[in-house]
Design a protein around this motif. Structure first.
Motif, mmCIF file in Angstrom:
data_model
loop_
_atom_site.group_PDB
_atom_site.id
_atom_site.type_symbol
_atom_site.label_atom_id
_atom_site.label_comp_id
_atom_site.label_asym_id
_atom_site.label_seq_id
_atom_site.Cartn_x
_atom_site.Cartn_y
_atom_site.Cartn_z
ATOM 1 N N ARG A 148 0.694 -1.237 0.098
ATOM 2 C CA ARG A 148 0.003 0.102 0.114
ATOM 3 C C ARG A 148 0.848 1.423 0.079
ATOM 4 O O ARG A 148 1.749 1.351 0.822
ATOM 5 N N THR A 153 -4.883 4.885 -2.689
ATOM 6 C CA THR A 153 -6.103 4.983 -1.632
ATOM 7 C C THR A 153 -7.423 4.624 -2.580
ATOM 8 O O THR A 153 -7.602 5.390 -3.426
ATOM 9 N N PRO A 154 -8.451 3.771 -2.255
ATOM 10 C CA PRO A 154 -9.329 3.505 -2.872
ATOM 11 C C PRO A 154 -10.501 4.809 -2.649
ATOM 12 O O PRO A 154 -10.551 5.334 -1.891
ATOM 13 N N ASP A 159 -14.167 -0.504 -3.377
ATOM 14 C CA ASP A 159 -12.923 -0.407 -4.084
ATOM 15 C C ASP A 159 -11.927 -1.139 -2.788
ATOM 16 O O ASP A 159 -11.249 -1.712 -2.900
ATOM 17 N N TRP A 160 -12.151 -0.454 -1.617
ATOM 18 C CA TRP A 160 -11.419 -0.509 -0.478
ATOM 19 C C TRP A 160 -11.748 -1.854 -0.079
ATOM 20 O O TRP A 160 -10.466 -2.746 0.428
ATOM 21 N N GLN A 163 -9.538 -3.942 -2.173
ATOM 22 C CA GLN A 163 -8.254 -4.023 -2.004
ATOM 23 C C GLN A 163 -7.942 -4.812 -0.738
ATOM 24 O O GLN A 163 -6.826 -5.507 -0.642
ATOM 25 N N GLN A 164 -8.713 -4.768 0.289
ATOM 26 C CA GLN A 164 -8.401 -5.564 1.527
ATOM 27 C C GLN A 164 -8.163 -7.032 1.345
ATOM 28 O O GLN A 164 -7.690 -7.767 1.853
ATOM 29 N N TYR A 171 -11.974 -6.883 6.778
ATOM 30 C CA TYR A 171 -12.761 -5.705 6.472
ATOM 31 C C TYR A 171 -14.044 -5.642 7.321
ATOM 32 O O TYR A 171 -14.524 -6.597 7.951
#
Length: 171
Positions: A148, A153-154, A159-160, A163-164, A171
């Motif tokens: 990262r 940054t999502p 998107d986050w 990414q996680q 999450y």
């Protein structure tokens, strides 16, 4: 100026807040002085019903008690005067500290105003590139994902989450 009178020590009430401020070494010094030259300065008390409440002179009162005295010289002050008196623990050192803090606050405000003025003149020139704000704590955080960076940054929650999942994060 009220005239000094003699008051029975057992009739004088000392507020709990003042009792906590007593310093035995000062009481000892005052007691020795009272043995040599007597009480030089009267204590201040205010009338509260049938008792007297100590306003000023905690260490002198304690010294008289320690010497076995049954009376002490004092003056009666009105309750209004007693409420506006500074606390016994306050003195020149506290006032100096208060002035110092006020001066530091003034200097900080002047510095912030100067920085704001400089920032305003820089924005008029508009020659600087926009600053990016670094991600807080990524460098120091051992649990942060290794891949990262500031630029990844999502933009949305989905998107986050993606990414996680990709980095094995929860999450």
């Amino acid at each position: 100026m009220p005239k000094p009178e003699s008051f029975p020590i057992e009739k004088i009430f000392v507020p709990t807040k003042q009792k906590k401020a007593i310093k035995p070494e000062i009481v000892g010094e005052i007691a020795e002085s009272m043995l040599d030259i007597g009480q030089q300065e009267p204590i201040s008390v205010r009338v509260d019903g049938d008792r007297l409440v100590l306003v000023e002179g905690l260490h002198r009162l304690a010294a008289c008690k320690a010497l076995g005295e049954t009376t002490i010289i004092g003056v009666i002050v009105p309750a209004e005067v007693a409420q506006h008196r500074p606390l016994l623990s306050e003195g020149p050192a506290v006032e100096a500290e208060r002035l110092k803090m006020a001066r530091l606050k003034q200097l900080r405000l002047e510095k912030e105003a100067a920085e704001a003025s400089m920032a305003g003149s820089k924005s008029v020139n508009a020659t600087e590139a926009p600053r990016t704000r670094p991600t807080k704590g990524v460098r120091d955080n051992p649990k942060a994902s290794p891949g990262r960076t500031v630029g990844s940054t999502p933009k949305t929650l989905s998107d986050w989450i993606t990414q996680q999942k990709g980095h094995g994060g929860r999450y």
